[in-house]
Design a protein around this motif. Structure first.
Motif, PDB file in Angstrom:
ATOM      1  N   TYR A 210       0.937  -1.183  -0.300  1.00 38.96           N
ATOM      2  CA  TYR A 210       0.342   0.173   0.033  1.00 38.96           C
ATOM      3  C   TYR A 210       0.749   0.975  -0.382  1.00 38.96           C
ATOM      4  O   TYR A 210       2.038   1.912   0.578  1.00 38.96           O
ATOM      5  CB  TYR A 210      -0.623   0.137   1.421  1.00 38.96           C
ATOM      6  CG  TYR A 210      -0.342   0.305   2.001  1.00 38.96           C
ATOM      7  CD1 TYR A 210       0.375   1.550   3.194  1.00 38.96           C
ATOM      8  CD2 TYR A 210       0.051  -1.080   3.707  1.00 38.96           C
ATOM      9  CE1 TYR A 210       0.370   1.790   4.467  1.00 38.96           C
ATOM     10  CE2 TYR A 210       0.690  -1.219   4.490  1.00 38.96           C
ATOM     11  CZ  TYR A 210       0.589  -0.199   4.985  1.00 38.96           C
ATOM     12  OH  TYR A 210       1.162   0.435   6.169  1.00 38.96           O
ATOM     13  N   HIS A 211       0.600   1.807  -0.796  1.00 39.89           N
ATOM     14  CA  HIS A 211       0.872   3.268  -0.773  1.00 39.89           C
ATOM     15  C   HIS A 211      -0.029   4.660   0.229  1.00 39.89           C
ATOM     16  O   HIS A 211      -1.627   3.981   0.324  1.00 39.89           O
ATOM     17  CB  HIS A 211       1.230   4.219  -2.447  1.00 39.89           C
ATOM     18  CG  HIS A 211       1.575   4.920  -2.521  1.00 39.89           C
ATOM     19  ND1 HIS A 211       1.328   6.469  -2.784  1.00 39.89           N
ATOM     20  CD2 HIS A 211       2.472   5.103  -2.772  1.00 39.89           C
ATOM     21  CE1 HIS A 211       1.700   7.652  -2.819  1.00 39.89           C
ATOM     22  NE2 HIS A 211       2.611   6.072  -3.340  1.00 39.89           N
ATOM     23  N   ALA A 212       0.529   5.902  -0.493  1.00 38.19           N
ATOM     24  CA  ALA A 212      -1.053   6.676   0.536  1.00 38.19           C
ATOM     25  C   ALA A 212      -1.681   7.401   0.006  1.00 38.19           C
ATOM     26  O   ALA A 212      -2.657   7.807   0.226  1.00 38.19           O
ATOM     27  CB  ALA A 212       0.101   8.684   0.551  1.00 38.19           C
ATOM     28  N   TYR A 213      -1.715   6.792  -1.299  1.00 41.19           N
ATOM     29  CA  TYR A 213      -2.646   7.048  -2.361  1.00 41.19           C
ATOM     30  C   TYR A 213      -3.791   5.664  -3.224  1.00 41.19           C
ATOM     31  O   TYR A 213      -4.751   5.605  -3.687  1.00 41.19           O
ATOM     32  CB  TYR A 213      -3.056   7.793  -3.112  1.00 41.19           C
ATOM     33  CG  TYR A 213      -2.164   8.965  -3.057  1.00 41.19           C
ATOM     34  CD1 TYR A 213      -2.888  10.420  -2.361  1.00 41.19           C
ATOM     35  CD2 TYR A 213      -0.968  10.007  -2.999  1.00 41.19           C
ATOM     36  CE1 TYR A 213      -2.661  11.175  -1.401  1.00 41.19           C
ATOM     37  CE2 TYR A 213      -0.004  10.678  -2.788  1.00 41.19           C
ATOM     38  CZ  TYR A 213      -0.866  11.138  -1.786  1.00 41.19           C
ATOM     39  OH  TYR A 213      -0.485  12.885  -1.252  1.00 41.19           O
ATOM     40  N   ARG A 226     -10.066   9.904   1.107  1.00 42.42           N
ATOM     41  CA  ARG A 226      -9.507  10.889   1.583  1.00 42.42           C
ATOM     42  C   ARG A 226     -10.876  10.718   2.870  1.00 42.42           C
ATOM     43  O   ARG A 226     -10.289  10.910   3.923  1.00 42.42           O
ATOM     44  CB  ARG A 226     -10.645  12.275   0.962  1.00 42.42           C
ATOM     45  CG  ARG A 226      -9.678  13.282   2.298  1.00 42.42           C
ATOM     46  CD  ARG A 226     -10.098  14.969   1.374  1.00 42.42           C
ATOM     47  NE  ARG A 226      -9.597  15.454   0.122  1.00 42.42           N
ATOM     48  CZ  ARG A 226      -9.821  15.843  -0.493  1.00 42.42           C
ATOM     49  NH1 ARG A 226     -11.256  16.784  -0.091  1.00 42.42           N
ATOM     50  NH2 ARG A 226      -9.646  16.598  -1.690  1.00 42.42           N
ATOM     51  N   LYS A 229      -9.192   7.137   4.687  1.00 45.70           N
ATOM     52  CA  LYS A 229      -7.615   7.378   5.247  1.00 45.70           C
ATOM     53  C   LYS A 229      -7.238   7.423   6.453  1.00 45.70           C
ATOM     54  O   LYS A 229      -6.289   5.990   6.846  1.00 45.70           O
ATOM     55  CB  LYS A 229      -6.633   8.531   3.695  1.00 45.70           C
ATOM     56  CG  LYS A 229      -6.392   8.296   3.105  1.00 45.70           C
ATOM     57  CD  LYS A 229      -5.580   9.687   2.609  1.00 45.70           C
ATOM     58  CE  LYS A 229      -5.237   9.988   1.571  1.00 45.70           C
ATOM     59  NZ  LYS A 229      -4.994  11.105   0.886  1.00 45.70           N
ATOM     60  N   TYR A 233      -5.214   3.121   7.266  1.00 44.96           N
ATOM     61  CA  TYR A 233      -3.708   3.323   7.360  1.00 44.96           C
ATOM     62  C   TYR A 233      -3.600   2.412   8.633  1.00 44.96           C
ATOM     63  O   TYR A 233      -2.843   1.707   9.215  1.00 44.96           O
ATOM     64  CB  TYR A 233      -2.962   5.078   7.610  1.00 44.96           C
ATOM     65  CG  TYR A 233      -3.876   5.202   6.085  1.00 44.96           C
ATOM     66  CD1 TYR A 233      -2.906   4.502   5.276  1.00 44.96           C
ATOM     67  CD2 TYR A 233      -2.874   6.481   6.309  1.00 44.96           C
ATOM     68  CE1 TYR A 233      -2.574   5.063   4.048  1.00 44.96           C
ATOM     69  CE2 TYR A 233      -2.817   7.574   5.292  1.00 44.96           C
ATOM     70  CZ  TYR A 233      -3.520   6.437   3.968  1.00 44.96           C
ATOM     71  OH  TYR A 233      -2.914   7.106   2.460  1.00 44.96           O
TER      72      TYR A 233
END
Length: 239
Positions: A210-213, A226, A229, A233
């Motif tokens: 996984y990545h920030a987006y 958004r 998130k 996370y």
């Protein structure tokens, strides 16, 4: 096992809604539909009926008064646009009381109550099969191409919503069902899946990276919304 079902309502649209909802459950067998208590009484004399969806406020004889005339009434789910009848309905040992317009998730809860009272072999009929003590498998049933398909939820990689449909992605195939993603989310085992976007639910155990987006699964990048998130996370970092 089939649950022989009768729909009684003086509004054709109301009958249509219940009938459409019922098609999602292979256990429900709609044996007849009618618009008043007198016709319903005749049907009960001629046919075996296990369950009645019964409108309360109808011309001639109210649904609640009709039930009082029966010595051994079937299981009853009252349907009405009038909340004032709720207490009277439950006094008659109704399985449930649905207020119109009836949302599908509320219909589902009522049906689950009915299913809990019937058994096939040693197991109760259920929308989601609970895992046995030494078995982690959980199954759900979804309507796919006019039939109910049994799905092991641990085989699901992700669920994607588009318009009025959902796409269930397994390792080797994709299933399409006319269903709301929010309803399916309620049927999934707690802690095993996470909502990453208004249109995506993913299996925690199938996340490759996984990545920030986005999240990567089966070579695909699934967006993280958004508003999702923080929880996403938190759940992923706890793995």
């Amino acid at each position: 096992m089939k649950i022989k079902t009768l729909i009684v309502d003086d509004e054709p649209h109301a009958i249509e809604v219940i009938e459409n909802y019922a098609t999602n459950f292979q256990e429900l067998d709609i044996v007849a539909k009618c618009s008043n208590a007198i016709d319903a009484f005749k049907i009960l004399q001629q046919s075996k009926v296990d369950l009645i969806f019964l409108d309360i406020k109808m011309p001639g004889l109210k649904g609640t008064d009709f039930i009082r005339t029966l010595k051994n009434p079937p299981k009853i789910i009252f349907t009405t646009a009038y909340q004032d009848y709720a207490l009277e309905g439950f006094d008659l040992n109704a399985v449930d009381y649905l207020l119109k317009p009836i949302p599908f998730d509320r219909f589902l809860k009522a049906i689950d109550k009915v299913f809990a009272t019937y058994k096939i072999g040693n197991q109760s009929i259920s929308i989601a099969e609970k895992p046995a003590e030494h078995n982690s498998d959980v199954f759900i049933y979804l309507r796919v191409e006019r039939k109910m398909v049994k799905i092991n939820v641990m085989d699901i990689y992700w669920i994607e919503s588009f318009k009025d449909y959902i796409k269930i992605v397994l390792k080797d195939k994709v299933l399409i069902s006319k269903q709301k993603i929010s309803l399916l989310e309620k049927l999934l085992p707690e802690g095993k899946f996470v909502r990453i976007h208004r249109s995506f639910i993913v299996s925690m155990s199938k996340v490759e990276s996984y990545h920030a987006y986005f999240i990567e699964m089966l070579g695909k990048q699934l967006p993280i919304g958004r508003n999702y998130k923080a929880e996403c996370y938190k759940r992923l970092q706890a793995l």
